[in-house]
Design an enzyme around this catalytic site. Structure first.
Site, PDB file in Angstrom:
ATOM      1  N   TRP A 160       0.863  -1.164   0.048  1.00 17.10           N
ATOM      2  CA  TRP A 160      -0.062   0.192  -0.076  1.00 17.10           C
ATOM      3  C   TRP A 160       0.739   1.197   0.068  1.00 17.10           C
ATOM      4  O   TRP A 160       0.466   2.299  -0.575  1.00 17.10           O
ATOM      5  CB  TRP A 160      -0.982   0.010   1.144  1.00 17.10           C
ATOM      6  N   LYS A 199     -13.228  -1.806   6.121  1.00 19.30           N
ATOM      7  CA  LYS A 199     -12.562  -2.624   6.825  1.00 19.30           C
ATOM      8  C   LYS A 199     -13.170  -2.901   8.313  1.00 19.30           C
ATOM      9  O   LYS A 199     -13.666  -3.617   8.670  1.00 19.30           O
ATOM     10  CB  LYS A 199     -11.103  -2.561   6.970  1.00 19.30           C
ATOM     11  N   ASP A 206      -2.075   6.790   6.250  1.00 23.24           N
ATOM     12  CA  ASP A 206      -2.993   5.841   5.549  1.00 23.24           C
ATOM     13  C   ASP A 206      -3.458   4.896   6.699  1.00 23.24           C
ATOM     14  O   ASP A 206      -2.597   4.063   6.902  1.00 23.24           O
ATOM     15  CB  ASP A 206      -2.597   5.085   4.451  1.00 23.24           C
TER      16      ASP A 206
END
Ligand code: PMP
Length: 359
Positions: free
Chosen positions: A101, A195, A171
């Site tokens: 990511w 999530k 993030d």
């Protein structure tokens, strides 16, 4: 019947939340409408939006000098939106590369600015968080970007970087609301909802007020934090139903005792799995012990030819989505807030049983 869903996201939601959403589906609190059918500017939806914002602020103890925005586009959009909003007159930013990511964030940011990779864990296959003492940050960076939980690699920061006057941008897509966080140490926190917060479609951005005047003129209005802040995130039609369900998740978290309580539960759930992984040679988690994620636990079978049999047996016992990300292979158990401890126990019991049969 409900199964144990170990998906990395979209992921398991609390059953109570789904039941409430179901019971309110046709008629939200005598409004005669589903939340999906409401005008985003009507008093019903405004009340849902405001309650969700207030509850999120309370849960994360967000200081008053931060704006909380409910946007769209996901974390992938934020990879472009962050540099557009923060570069101002500067032309470079620092990024710490801890895995897949981070790599995506870096690649996207390069379209907008020079990227200085201040530290990278690539030398050891992204199995750790580089200590801050090794970071080579630059003095003129517009910000320092980190991914505080790498969903694919299963690597999590258990400490907060100190970037001094340079804003720290994180993030937090895959561990927001799973643990206490000192928001004041960050300039910007962003996360997709799918999530730990709710359905896909909602992106939460938490931004310190003084950072709202740095957007590049090319920044699209829908992604312009200052314009969105001035419009209460209603410059465009927000993801109304996703915000509503996220609001139910926030209420569920508060009723369970808030972040401190869920963090204790998450520590206990992760320990069940890691303690077992540490006792066996049959499975292996590659991540450095102190950087292991409490949310995403990747592991490999010693004998990869047993992978398919492992997944098949798991499915027969009501456990799905355990296949690891294609980039790293093996298995991955995502054990977000809404995964009950019984799910983790069932998984560990099954892993032991499978080991006895094939070990
Ligand atoms: N960052 C992290 C840490 C993620 O886990 C994900 C989704 N798996 C993303 C970014 C991308 O999010 P989205 O697809 O919502 O844009």
């Amino acid at each position: 019947m409900r199964i144990f869903n170990f998906s990395a996201g979209p992921a398991v939601l609390p059953e109570d939340v789904l039941r409430t959403a179901a019971s309110e589906m046709l008629d939200w609190r005598a409004s005669g409408m589903s939340v999906m059918e409401m005008s985003h500017r009507g008093k019903e939806f405004i009340s849902i939006h405001e309650k969700a914002l207030a509850d999120l602020r309370e849960l994360l103890a967000i200081p008053p000098n931060y704006k909380v925005l409910f946007l769209q586009g996901g974390a992938i959009a934020e990879n472009a939106v962050v540099p557009m909003n923060l570069l101002g007159a500067r032309t470079s930013a620092d990024y710490v590369n801890t895995g897949e990511w981070s790599k995506k964030s870096i690649k996207e940011a390069k379209k907008y600015c020079a990227v200085n990779v201040a530290a990278s864990a690539e030398d050891r296959s992204f199995t750790y968080v580089p200590a801050q003492a090794t970071w080579k940050t630059s003095r003129d960076a517009a910000y320092v970007h980190v991914c505080t939980n790498e969903t694919i690699g299963g690597v999590e920061y258990h400490w907060t970087p100190d970037t001094g006057d340079v804003p720290l941008v994180a993030d937090m897509s895959s561990h927001i609301l799973s643990r206490a966080v000192d928001v004041a140490k960050y300039g910007v926190i962003y996360a997709g909802a799918q999530k730990n917060m709710g359905p896909a479609g909602l992106t939460v951005v938490i931004v310190r007020d003084d950072l709202l005047d740095r957007a590049l003129p090319i920044t699209p209005s829908a992604f312009h934090w200052k314009e969105q802040a001035e419009s209460d995130s209603m410059l465009n039609t927000p993801a109304t139903y996703s915000i509503y369900v996220a609001g139910l998740v926030f209420e569920w978290l508060k009723a369970r005792g808030g972040i401190a309580a869920i963090e204790r539960a998450n520590i206990a759930k992760a320990a069940l799995l890691y303690d077992y992984l540490d006792r066996t040679e049959f499975y292996r988690n590659p991540v450095q012990r102190e950087d292991r994620s409490r949310m995403n636990v990747p592991f490999k079978l010693r004998d990869e030819s047993l992978d398919e049999a492992f997944l098949k047996g798991a499915k027969e016992r009501g456990m799905v989505q355990l296949k690891g990300h294609r980039v790293v292979g093996g298995m991955r158990a995502s054990i977000y807030n809404a995964m009950p401890v019984e799910g983790v126990r069932t998984l560990v019991d099954y892993m032991q049983e499978f080991e006895q049969r094939h070990g």
